[in-house]
Design a protein around this motif. Structure first.
Motif, PDB file in Angstrom:
ATOM      1  N   ASP A  46       0.828  -1.210   0.000  1.00  0.00           N
ATOM      2  CA  ASP A  46       0.000   0.000   0.000  1.00  0.00           C
ATOM      3  C   ASP A  46       0.861   1.259   0.000  1.00  0.00           C
ATOM      4  O   ASP A  46       0.581   2.221  -0.716  1.00  0.00           O
ATOM      5  N   LEU A  47       1.917   1.260   0.802  1.00  0.00           N
ATOM      6  CA  LEU A  47       2.788   2.432   0.872  1.00  0.00           C
ATOM      7  C   LEU A  47       3.579   2.628  -0.416  1.00  0.00           C
ATOM      8  O   LEU A  47       3.751   3.755  -0.887  1.00  0.00           O
ATOM      9  N   VAL A  48       4.069   1.546  -0.981  1.00  0.00           N
ATOM     10  CA  VAL A  48       4.803   1.646  -2.248  1.00  0.00           C
ATOM     11  C   VAL A  48       3.866   2.141  -3.353  1.00  0.00           C
ATOM     12  O   VAL A  48       4.255   2.959  -4.184  1.00  0.00           O
ATOM     13  N   THR A  49       2.633   1.683  -3.343  1.00  0.00           N
ATOM     14  CA  THR A  49       1.653   2.149  -4.328  1.00  0.00           C
ATOM     15  C   THR A  49       1.373   3.632  -4.143  1.00  0.00           C
ATOM     16  O   THR A  49       1.281   4.382  -5.120  1.00  0.00           O
ATOM     17  N   ASN A  50       1.253   4.092  -2.900  1.00  0.00           N
ATOM     18  CA  ASN A  50       1.035   5.507  -2.638  1.00  0.00           C
ATOM     19  C   ASN A  50       2.198   6.349  -3.135  1.00  0.00           C
ATOM     20  O   ASN A  50       2.004   7.382  -3.778  1.00  0.00           O
ATOM     21  N   LEU A  51       3.422   5.906  -2.852  1.00  0.00           N
ATOM     22  CA  LEU A  51       4.603   6.631  -3.311  1.00  0.00           C
ATOM     23  C   LEU A  51       4.686   6.630  -4.826  1.00  0.00           C
ATOM     24  O   LEU A  51       4.974   7.654  -5.452  1.00  0.00           O
ATOM     25  N   SER A  52       4.399   5.510  -5.444  1.00  0.00           N
ATOM     26  CA  SER A  52       4.408   5.404  -6.897  1.00  0.00           C
ATOM     27  C   SER A  52       3.372   6.327  -7.521  1.00  0.00           C
ATOM     28  O   SER A  52       3.628   6.975  -8.540  1.00  0.00           O
ATOM     29  N   PHE A  53       2.192   6.426  -6.917  1.00  0.00           N
ATOM     30  CA  PHE A  53       1.150   7.311  -7.422  1.00  0.00           C
ATOM     31  C   PHE A  53       1.604   8.764  -7.361  1.00  0.00           C
ATOM     32  O   PHE A  53       1.381   9.537  -8.301  1.00  0.00           O
ATOM     33  N   ALA A  54       2.235   9.168  -6.265  1.00  0.00           N
ATOM     34  CA  ALA A  54       2.722  10.547  -6.139  1.00  0.00           C
ATOM     35  C   ALA A  54       3.772  10.853  -7.197  1.00  0.00           C
ATOM     36  O   ALA A  54       3.732  11.910  -7.845  1.00  0.00           O
ATOM     37  N   ILE A  55       4.705   9.933  -7.420  1.00  0.00           N
ATOM     38  CA  ILE A  55       5.752  10.129  -8.427  1.00  0.00           C
ATOM     39  C   ILE A  55       5.138  10.186  -9.825  1.00  0.00           C
ATOM     40  O   ILE A  55       5.480  11.052 -10.633  1.00  0.00           O
ATOM     41  N   ASP A  56       4.210   9.274 -10.129  1.00  0.00           N
ATOM     42  CA  ASP A  56       3.558   9.263 -11.443  1.00  0.00           C
ATOM     43  C   ASP A  56       2.757  10.534 -11.690  1.00  0.00           C
ATOM     44  O   ASP A  56       2.742  11.065 -12.803  1.00  0.00           O
ATOM     45  N   ALA A  57       2.068  11.030 -10.670  1.00  0.00           N
ATOM     46  CA  ALA A  57       1.295  12.266 -10.818  1.00  0.00           C
ATOM     47  C   ALA A  57       2.223  13.438 -11.133  1.00  0.00           C
ATOM     48  O   ALA A  57       1.911  14.285 -11.989  1.00  0.00           O
ATOM     49  N   MET A  58       3.370  13.486 -10.457  1.00  0.00           N
ATOM     50  CA  MET A  58       4.343  14.544 -10.737  1.00  0.00           C
ATOM     51  C   MET A  58       4.844  14.437 -12.171  1.00  0.00           C
ATOM     52  O   MET A  58       4.918  15.438 -12.886  1.00  0.00           O
ATOM     53  N   GLU A  59       5.197  13.221 -12.605  1.00  0.00           N
ATOM     54  CA  GLU A  59       5.697  13.023 -13.967  1.00  0.00           C
ATOM     55  C   GLU A  59       4.677  13.468 -15.012  1.00  0.00           C
ATOM     56  O   GLU A  59       5.021  14.158 -15.966  1.00  0.00           O
ATOM     57  N   ARG A  60       3.422  13.054 -14.849  1.00  0.00           N
ATOM     58  CA  ARG A  60       2.380  13.404 -15.823  1.00  0.00           C
ATOM     59  C   ARG A  60       2.202  14.907 -15.947  1.00  0.00           C
ATOM     60  O   ARG A  60       2.125  15.454 -17.043  1.00  0.00           O
ATOM     61  N   SER A  61       2.119  15.585 -14.816  1.00  0.00           N
ATOM     62  CA  SER A  61       1.902  17.024 -14.884  1.00  0.00           C
ATOM     63  C   SER A  61       3.142  17.761 -15.388  1.00  0.00           C
ATOM     64  O   SER A  61       3.019  18.768 -16.092  1.00  0.00           O
ATOM     65  N   LEU A  62       4.329  17.256 -15.089  1.00  0.00           N
ATOM     66  CA  LEU A  62       5.553  17.882 -15.615  1.00  0.00           C
ATOM     67  C   LEU A  62       5.654  17.716 -17.127  1.00  0.00           C
ATOM     68  O   LEU A  62       6.108  18.621 -17.830  1.00  0.00           O
ATOM     69  N   ARG A  63       5.214  16.575 -17.655  1.00  0.00           N
ATOM     70  CA  ARG A  63       5.287  16.342 -19.099  1.00  0.00           C
ATOM     71  C   ARG A  63       4.410  17.320 -19.885  1.00  0.00           C
ATOM     72  O   ARG A  63       4.743  17.700 -20.991  1.00  0.00           O
ATOM     73  N   THR A  64       3.266  17.668 -19.334  1.00  0.00           N
ATOM     74  CA  THR A  64       2.351  18.550 -20.059  1.00  0.00           C
ATOM     75  C   THR A  64       2.513  20.004 -19.650  1.00  0.00           C
ATOM     76  O   THR A  64       1.769  20.858 -20.124  1.00  0.00           O
ATOM     77  N   GLY A  65       3.461  20.293 -18.769  1.00  0.00           N
ATOM     78  CA  GLY A  65       3.666  21.658 -18.295  1.00  0.00           C
ATOM     79  C   GLY A  65       4.599  22.456 -19.181  1.00  0.00           C
ATOM     80  O   GLY A  65       5.129  21.979 -20.188  1.00  0.00           O
ATOM     81  N   SER A  66       4.778  23.712 -18.786  1.00  0.00           N
ATOM     82  CA  SER A  66       5.699  24.608 -19.498  1.00  0.00           C
ATOM     83  C   SER A  66       6.217  25.648 -18.511  1.00  0.00           C
ATOM     84  O   SER A  66       5.724  25.747 -17.393  1.00  0.00           O
ATOM     85  N   ASP A  67       7.193  26.419 -18.932  1.00  0.00           N
ATOM     86  CA  ASP A  67       7.760  27.504 -18.133  1.00  0.00           C
ATOM     87  C   ASP A  67       8.234  26.995 -16.767  1.00  0.00           C
ATOM     88  O   ASP A  67       7.840  27.498 -15.724  1.00  0.00           O
ATOM     89  N   TYR A  68       9.105  25.978 -16.775  1.00  0.00           N
ATOM     90  CA  TYR A  68       9.627  25.369 -15.550  1.00  0.00           C
ATOM     91  C   TYR A  68      10.549  26.336 -14.826  1.00  0.00           C
ATOM     92  O   TYR A  68      11.414  26.951 -15.432  1.00  0.00           O
ATOM     93  N   GLN A  69      10.388  26.442 -13.534  1.00  0.00           N
ATOM     94  CA  GLN A  69      11.262  27.248 -12.696  1.00  0.00           C
ATOM     95  C   GLN A  69      11.643  26.432 -11.472  1.00  0.00           C
ATOM     96  O   GLN A  69      10.805  26.151 -10.618  1.00  0.00           O
ATOM     97  N   CYS A  70      12.891  26.048 -11.405  1.00  0.00           N
ATOM     98  CA  CYS A  70      13.400  25.297 -10.264  1.00  0.00           C
ATOM     99  C   CYS A  70      13.896  26.296  -9.224  1.00  0.00           C
ATOM    100  O   CYS A  70      14.442  27.340  -9.574  1.00  0.00           O
ATOM    101  N   SER A  71      13.672  26.019  -7.955  1.00  0.00           N
ATOM    102  CA  SER A  71      14.126  26.945  -6.921  1.00  0.00           C
ATOM    103  C   SER A  71      14.544  26.188  -5.670  1.00  0.00           C
ATOM    104  O   SER A  71      14.285  25.010  -5.527  1.00  0.00           O
TER     105      SER A  71
END
Length: 185
Positions: A46-71
């Motif tokens: 369950d915990l690994v699935t939760n962590l995997s979901f968080a990482i996948d959600a970040m990846e999906r939104s980063l792929r379709t995003g623009s104007d990245y600003q790291c800080s």
């Protein structure tokens, strides 16, 4: 003529009941141990699935995003040395920020708000302790060598998973890369 003996003697009954009890005791102990291991495996899964979901959600939104600003740690824009947060515009034009929440030791997300440890949405389960979250961004420049690069973000998360109080923590290190998938017409 002797009459045949019917039944068992008291001694035979005591021995057979004793053997049956020992076999049942061993079997029950093994069954209870198996149930405990199954619960631990399910909690870890369950915990690994939760962590995997968080990482996948970040990846999906980063792929379709623009104007990245790291800080974070004095870095802005391209974080070749790594930063603790990344902000970008999602496909709806909202500013999304992913960051390390030091108060909760978690991965956090903010949408169209200023992010801090009290104003964000925690993406990971409280039993997951994130020790670090570092973002590396390349290709966000509009001039020079960066202008020709496809924007991409690499992030690394390290920490521990604690399925329950009886088990030892399980360490993890995850690294993932997402490149921009903007439609170019």
């Amino acid at each position: 003529m002797k009459t045949p003996r019917l039944g068992f003697s008291l001694l035979e009954m005591i021995v057979s009941v004793g053997l049956f009890s020992v076999v049942m005791l061993v079997s029950t102990g093994a069954y209870l141990a198996l149930i405990a291991l199954d619960r631990q495996a399910r909690a870890t899964n369950d915990l690994v699935t939760n962590l995997s979901f968080a990482i996948d959600a970040m990846e999906r939104s980063l792929r379709t995003g623009s104007d990245y600003q790291c800080s974070g740690d004095g870095a802005e824009g391209n974080c070749t040395q790594g930063g603790t947060a990344i902000a970008f515009l999602n496909e709806q034009g909202q500013t999304v920020t992913y960051r390390y929440d030091a108060t909760h030791h978690a991965i956090a997300q903010c949408v169209d708000t200023v992010c801090n440890d009290s104003v964000n949405e925690i993406l990971t389960d409280p039993r997951i302790t994130v020790d670090s979250l570092v973002f590396y961004v390349r290709g966000t420049g509009t001039t020079g060598a960066d202008a020709a690069l496809q924007p991409w973000v690499t992030f690394t998360a390290t920490g521990t998973i604690i399925p329950d109080a009886k088990n030892v923590p399980i360490s993890f290190t995850i690294q993932s890369t997402a490149s921009q998938r903007a439609i170019e017409l």
